[in-house]
Design a protein around this motif. Structure first.
Motif: not given
Length: 325
Positions: A168-177
């Motif tokens: 996610s560019a807006s959160r500058d983070a990688v996540s699993e969903r």
């Protein structure tokens, strides 16, 4: 509105050859096959009754015999015949197909490449007949599809849920969903998977080039009915109430940033500057963005973002003073 009209036009153009190939199919079976509701299908069939060739009289319009139990095309008005393209139309179609091949997820690249080869071969044959030489265009090799893209398209076709690893560019983070795929869309020249995110409990857009990994799950895709709306959440931050919002003052010489970031203008000042709002994921990311514009952008709210930008600016100035001493 344009997206809805384009989608319906494409569906209408495909209905005639579809029912010629599948005579006598029931409305329920056809609707399931075409991915629309029975009501929408019947509305489309009624629309086809007033479509056809110039003149628009008896013998010109498409004619159908249809009910809930059976649908048959009695006069196609020529839509089932092969389309003859002019050289200009063929060139435009080739350019469009090549553009689609470069957009991950929009089409099967191998199928598109085969279509390109057929059009080029037909154009080559026509040119050879016109000029008297026997040379025809050679078909190109199939284009390999990225594994992640292939998995996403497969899950969409099989109506199965996906497990995504996403940046996610807006959160500058990688996540699993876990996501219930809805459709693939093109927004601002990027291709996205539109789907129901179970983690956020809302419709979200996932840009293909930011999907690090995708796993097709052995469970059905079950997006809620409202998520199937064709215009649902086509804005990148649409409906995400969990994201904080910044209010920014943007100087006249930096107003161009409104074309590159998802911002809503709240006020336009006499000198050409604007006040706008923008959703963001983290204070750190938003502070870095604002500082990158120097005096061209100033944070008006919220207070915690104002403080974050101030503290980072002071720290940077202190670092320069340390170097100078």
């Amino acid at each position: 509105m344009n997206n809805r009209l384009s989608s319906r036009l494409a569906r209408l153009l495909n209905l005639v050859p579809f029912f010629i190939a599948n005579p006598g199919m029931s409305a329920a079976e056809a609707a399931a096959e075409l991915g629309v509701s029975t009501t929408q299908l019947m509305n489309d069939l009624n629309q086809l009754w007033v479509c056809g060739l110039p003149g628009y009289g008896p013998g010109d319009l498409i004619d159908l015999s249809f009910s809930e139990e059976s649908i048959d095309v009695t006069f196609s008005a020529g839509i089932d015949r092969p389309l003859r393209l002019t050289s200009t139309e063929a060139t435009a179609l080739l350019i469009a197909l090549r553009s689609l091949v470069e957009m991950p997820g929009m089409v099967d690249p191998s199928a598109a490449q085969r279509a390109i080869a057929k059009i080029e071969a037909a154009a080559g044959s026509a040119a050879a007949r016109a000029t008297g030489n026997g040379h025809e265009a050679e078909p190109e090799d199939d284009v390999a599809e990225a594994p992640v893209t292939a998995t996403v398209r497969s899950a969409l076709a099989d109506r199965r849920a996906l497990k995504l690893t996403y940046y996610s560019a807006s959160r500058d983070a990688v996540s699993e969903r876990v996501v219930d795929p809805v459709r693939i869309v093109l927004v601002d020249n990027f291709s996205y998977l539109q789907g129901w995110c179970r983690q956020a409990e809302g419709v979200r857009l996932f840009r293909f080039d930011r999907i690090d990994a995708a796993i097709e799950l052995d469970e059905p895709s079950t997006p809620p009915p409202h998520a199937l709306d064709e215009d649902s959440s086509l804005e990148l931050f649409s409906g995400d109430g969990s994201l904080p919002e910044a209010r920014l003052f943007v100087a006249q010489n930096c107003v161009w940033m409104l074309d590159y970031y998802p911002m809503d203008v709240q006020k336009v000042n006499d000198d050409g500057s604007v006040e706008a709002t923008m959703s963001f994921g983290t204070l750190e990311w938003m502070a870095r963005l604002v500082l990158g514009f120097g005096e061209g952008v100033r944070v008006l709210a919220p207070p915690e973002l104002v403080a974050e930008v101030h503290n980072r600016a002071v720290t940077a100035l202190d670092a320069y003073d340390t170097i100078g001493s």
